[in-house]
Design a protein around this motif. Structure first.
Motif, PDB file in Angstrom:
ATOM      1  N   ARG A 118       0.832  -1.207   0.000  1.00  0.00           N
ATOM      2  CA  ARG A 118       0.000   0.000   0.000  1.00  0.00           C
ATOM      3  C   ARG A 118       0.865   1.255   0.000  1.00  0.00           C
ATOM      4  O   ARG A 118       1.797   1.379   0.784  1.00  0.00           O
ATOM      5  CB  ARG A 118      -0.937  -0.010   1.216  1.00  0.00           C
ATOM      6  CG  ARG A 118      -1.824   1.215   1.328  1.00  0.00           C
ATOM      7  CD  ARG A 118      -3.037   0.932   2.214  1.00  0.00           C
ATOM      8  NE  ARG A 118      -2.715   0.524   3.565  1.00  0.00           N
ATOM      9  CZ  ARG A 118      -2.714   1.353   4.614  1.00  0.00           C
ATOM     10  NH1 ARG A 118      -3.010   2.642   4.446  1.00  0.00           N
ATOM     11  NH2 ARG A 118      -2.430   0.904   5.817  1.00  0.00           N
ATOM     12  N   HIS A 119       0.509   2.170  -0.896  1.00  0.00           N
ATOM     13  CA  HIS A 119       1.203   3.448  -0.978  1.00  0.00           C
ATOM     14  C   HIS A 119       0.584   4.426   0.020  1.00  0.00           C
ATOM     15  O   HIS A 119      -0.632   4.483   0.183  1.00  0.00           O
ATOM     16  CB  HIS A 119       1.110   4.032  -2.391  1.00  0.00           C
ATOM     17  CG  HIS A 119       1.801   3.197  -3.422  1.00  0.00           C
ATOM     18  ND1 HIS A 119       3.076   3.457  -3.868  1.00  0.00           N
ATOM     19  CD2 HIS A 119       1.395   2.080  -4.097  1.00  0.00           C
ATOM     20  CE1 HIS A 119       3.425   2.560  -4.773  1.00  0.00           C
ATOM     21  NE2 HIS A 119       2.425   1.714  -4.925  1.00  0.00           N
ATOM     22  N   SER A 120       1.414   5.195   0.678  1.00  0.00           N
ATOM     23  CA  SER A 120       0.926   6.211   1.606  1.00  0.00           C
ATOM     24  C   SER A 120       0.836   7.554   0.890  1.00  0.00           C
ATOM     25  O   SER A 120       1.552   7.813  -0.075  1.00  0.00           O
ATOM     26  CB  SER A 120       1.854   6.326   2.815  1.00  0.00           C
ATOM     27  OG  SER A 120       3.174   6.621   2.409  1.00  0.00           O
ATOM     28  N   GLY A 121      -0.075   8.383   1.361  1.00  0.00           N
ATOM     29  CA  GLY A 121      -0.136   9.764   0.877  1.00  0.00           C
ATOM     30  C   GLY A 121      -0.636   9.943  -0.532  1.00  0.00           C
ATOM     31  O   GLY A 121      -0.212  10.867  -1.219  1.00  0.00           O
ATOM     32  N   VAL A 122      -1.543   9.079  -1.025  1.00  0.00           N
ATOM     33  CA  VAL A 122      -2.112   9.243  -2.360  1.00  0.00           C
ATOM     34  C   VAL A 122      -3.346  10.114  -2.245  1.00  0.00           C
ATOM     35  O   VAL A 122      -4.322   9.743  -1.593  1.00  0.00           O
ATOM     36  CB  VAL A 122      -2.479   7.890  -2.992  1.00  0.00           C
ATOM     37  CG1 VAL A 122      -3.105   8.096  -4.363  1.00  0.00           C
ATOM     38  CG2 VAL A 122      -1.239   7.016  -3.103  1.00  0.00           C
ATOM     39  N   SER A 123      -3.330  11.297  -2.860  1.00  0.00           N
ATOM     40  CA  SER A 123      -4.477  12.201  -2.836  1.00  0.00           C
ATOM     41  C   SER A 123      -5.055  12.310  -4.231  1.00  0.00           C
ATOM     42  O   SER A 123      -4.545  11.731  -5.184  1.00  0.00           O
ATOM     43  CB  SER A 123      -4.053  13.588  -2.335  1.00  0.00           C
ATOM     44  OG  SER A 123      -3.206  14.215  -3.283  1.00  0.00           O
ATOM     45  N   SER A 124      -6.127  13.089  -4.342  1.00  0.00           N
ATOM     46  CA  SER A 124      -6.797  13.211  -5.636  1.00  0.00           C
ATOM     47  C   SER A 124      -5.939  13.928  -6.658  1.00  0.00           C
ATOM     48  O   SER A 124      -6.188  13.835  -7.857  1.00  0.00           O
ATOM     49  CB  SER A 124      -8.122  13.968  -5.465  1.00  0.00           C
ATOM     50  OG  SER A 124      -7.889  15.265  -4.946  1.00  0.00           O
ATOM     51  N   SER A 125      -4.923  14.639  -6.216  1.00  0.00           N
ATOM     52  CA  SER A 125      -4.091  15.384  -7.161  1.00  0.00           C
ATOM     53  C   SER A 125      -2.659  14.879  -7.205  1.00  0.00           C
ATOM     54  O   SER A 125      -1.830  15.431  -7.920  1.00  0.00           O
ATOM     55  CB  SER A 125      -4.063  16.868  -6.770  1.00  0.00           C
ATOM     56  OG  SER A 125      -3.544  17.032  -5.462  1.00  0.00           O
ATOM     57  N   SER A 126      -2.337  13.811  -6.436  1.00  0.00           N
ATOM     58  CA  SER A 126      -0.952  13.370  -6.356  1.00  0.00           C
ATOM     59  C   SER A 126      -0.553  12.578  -7.588  1.00  0.00           C
ATOM     60  O   SER A 126      -1.370  11.996  -8.279  1.00  0.00           O
ATOM     61  CB  SER A 126      -0.741  12.521  -5.104  1.00  0.00           C
ATOM     62  OG  SER A 126      -1.457  11.306  -5.202  1.00  0.00           O
TER      63      SER A 126
ATOM     64  N   GLU B 279      10.217   4.573   1.105  1.00  0.00           N
ATOM     65  CA  GLU B 279       9.416   5.371   2.023  1.00  0.00           C
ATOM     66  C   GLU B 279       7.982   5.561   1.554  1.00  0.00           C
ATOM     67  O   GLU B 279       7.105   5.901   2.358  1.00  0.00           O
ATOM     68  CB  GLU B 279      10.068   6.734   2.231  1.00  0.00           C
ATOM     69  CG  GLU B 279      10.166   7.597   0.984  1.00  0.00           C
ATOM     70  CD  GLU B 279      10.825   8.938   1.257  1.00  0.00           C
ATOM     71  OE1 GLU B 279      10.758   9.807   0.368  1.00  0.00           O
ATOM     72  OE2 GLU B 279      11.407   9.116   2.344  1.00  0.00           O
ATOM     73  N   GLU B 280       7.703   5.342   0.280  1.00  0.00           N
ATOM     74  CA  GLU B 280       6.337   5.520  -0.210  1.00  0.00           C
ATOM     75  C   GLU B 280       5.433   4.345   0.155  1.00  0.00           C
ATOM     76  O   GLU B 280       4.216   4.424  -0.010  1.00  0.00           O
ATOM     77  CB  GLU B 280       6.337   5.709  -1.733  1.00  0.00           C
ATOM     78  CG  GLU B 280       6.551   4.457  -2.575  1.00  0.00           C
ATOM     79  CD  GLU B 280       8.017   4.091  -2.776  1.00  0.00           C
ATOM     80  OE1 GLU B 280       8.305   3.249  -3.633  1.00  0.00           O
ATOM     81  OE2 GLU B 280       8.871   4.685  -2.076  1.00  0.00           O
ATOM     82  N   VAL B 281       5.998   3.268   0.665  1.00  0.00           N
ATOM     83  CA  VAL B 281       5.228   2.081   1.021  1.00  0.00           C
ATOM     84  C   VAL B 281       5.024   2.066   2.532  1.00  0.00           C
ATOM     85  O   VAL B 281       5.977   2.193   3.302  1.00  0.00           O
ATOM     86  CB  VAL B 281       5.945   0.794   0.574  1.00  0.00           C
ATOM     87  CG1 VAL B 281       5.164  -0.441   1.000  1.00  0.00           C
ATOM     88  CG2 VAL B 281       6.140   0.796  -0.948  1.00  0.00           C
ATOM     89  N   CYS B 282       3.764   1.896   2.963  1.00  0.00           N
ATOM     90  CA  CYS B 282       3.482   1.886   4.402  1.00  0.00           C
ATOM     91  C   CYS B 282       3.075   0.513   4.912  1.00  0.00           C
ATOM     92  O   CYS B 282       3.051   0.292   6.126  1.00  0.00           O
ATOM     93  CB  CYS B 282       2.406   2.915   4.744  1.00  0.00           C
ATOM     94  SG  CYS B 282       0.798   2.620   3.976  1.00  0.00           S
ATOM     95  N   GLU B 283       2.755  -0.418   4.020  1.00  0.00           N
ATOM     96  CA  GLU B 283       2.322  -1.750   4.442  1.00  0.00           C
ATOM     97  C   GLU B 283       2.479  -2.705   3.277  1.00  0.00           C
ATOM     98  O   GLU B 283       2.268  -2.340   2.119  1.00  0.00           O
ATOM     99  CB  GLU B 283       0.860  -1.712   4.899  1.00  0.00           C
ATOM    100  CG  GLU B 283       0.308  -3.040   5.379  1.00  0.00           C
ATOM    101  CD  GLU B 283      -1.138  -2.949   5.833  1.00  0.00           C
ATOM    102  OE1 GLU B 283      -1.685  -3.977   6.279  1.00  0.00           O
ATOM    103  OE2 GLU B 283      -1.735  -1.847   5.739  1.00  0.00           O
TER     104      GLU B 283
END
Length: 295
Positions: A186-194, A237-241
């Motif tokens: 799972r990627h962390s910090g994915v928003s509608s504009s990322s 660092e983009e992976v949280c799990e």
């Protein structure tokens, strides 16, 4: 006794889509399998058969094809986000979209001259992703792979386990360790504009998995699973799990004594079933919650 409608969703499963990019005489292949599932104001269609809130599954199939033609198919995570956000943002009755994509890799067959349009399937490994997007603008991205078959011909032990009256397995200090890795991260910090470099992330996570598998002297497949997950989380660092399902592809030493031969860990019987199945997750202790990310 009252009866109510519970959680529900509907969609188009397994739309097989192949996109060819023609760069002069050099061609590139994108071969994917797209599944979408939508949920929202669906009470009427279940309770009365009224279809006013329903975006037909055939339309979902056509949207995948149209978007492939209009936007191309780059990283599968980006394509899945594009579809999921479109379904939610364009239809008031759709509150949540789930898009799952599998990608099948092709490798160009090297030939002389300008014939750069012949390909061979690149192994059995499949790249995957699951994307969710909802009416509140939240997006989650779970990348993954399956059928990544790996084997260590030594450097693996298994002993010290529970033994009871039904135990026949013999302890060993030297065995073959083989598995077909299925992993989802799972990627962390994915928003509608990322926007993320999902291609680079996938390549590096896969590298971490292979290196950790090869470099871990294993006392159990569980230990190897954790080492692989730990390597990913401490490197990317983009992976949280990350979650794993790893069957133990058993290799049993063959008794060659009836033939007057010894067997110094050289001849094995590869058994396909039954098999041990090891599953587990490794995550950062501050990983953000995303309850629907894996469903």
């Amino acid at each position: 006794m009252p009866v109510i409608l519970g959680p529900n969703r509907y969609g188009k499963a397994e739309t097989r889509l192949v996109r060819v990019v023609r760069d002069g005489g050099v061609h590139h292949i994108k071969d994917v399998n797209v599944s979408s599932a939508l949920s929202g104001d669906m009470e009427d269609v279940h309770l009365t058969g009224g279809n006013a809130a329903v975006l037909p599954t055939d339309t979902q199939k056509n949207t995948a094809f149209a978007f492939a033609g209009k936007f191309g198919v780059g990283q599968i995570e980006d394509f899945a986000l594009l579809l999921a956000r479109h379904y939610v943002d364009s239809q008031p009755t759709i509150h949540h979209a789930r898009v799952e994509i599998e990608e099948y890799s092709w490798r160009r067959i090297p030939v002389s001259g300008d014939r750069q349009h012949s390909f061979v399937r690149d192994g059995q490994e499949v790249r995957t992703c699951i994307v969710h997007h909802d009416r509140d603008g939240r997006s989650t991205v779970v990348s993954g792979l399956r059928d990544l078959v790996v084997l260590n011909s030594t450097g693996s032990e298994f002993h010290g386990y529970i033994e009871d009256e039904y135990t026949t397995l013999q302890p060993t200090a030297d065995r073959i360790l083989a598995t077909a890795v299925s992993a989802q991260w799972r990627h962390s910090g994915v928003s509608s504009s990322s926007s993320s470099s999902f291609g680079e992330s996938y390549t590096e996570v896969r590298r971490c998995l292979l290196e950790a598998f090869a470099e871990t002297h294993s006392l159990s497949l569980q230990q190897t699973l954790y080492a692989m997950g730990e390597r990913v989380l401490t490197t990317r660092e983009e992976v949280c799990e990350i979650r794993f399902a790893m069957p133990n592809k058993h290799h049993f030493l063959v008794d060659l004594a009836p033939f007057g031969l010894g067997n110094d860990n050289e001849v094995y019987y590869a058994a396909d079933r039954p098999y041990g199945l090891i599953e587990g997750a490794v995550l950062r202790d501050d990983a953000p919650d995303a309850a629907f990310a894996w469903e």
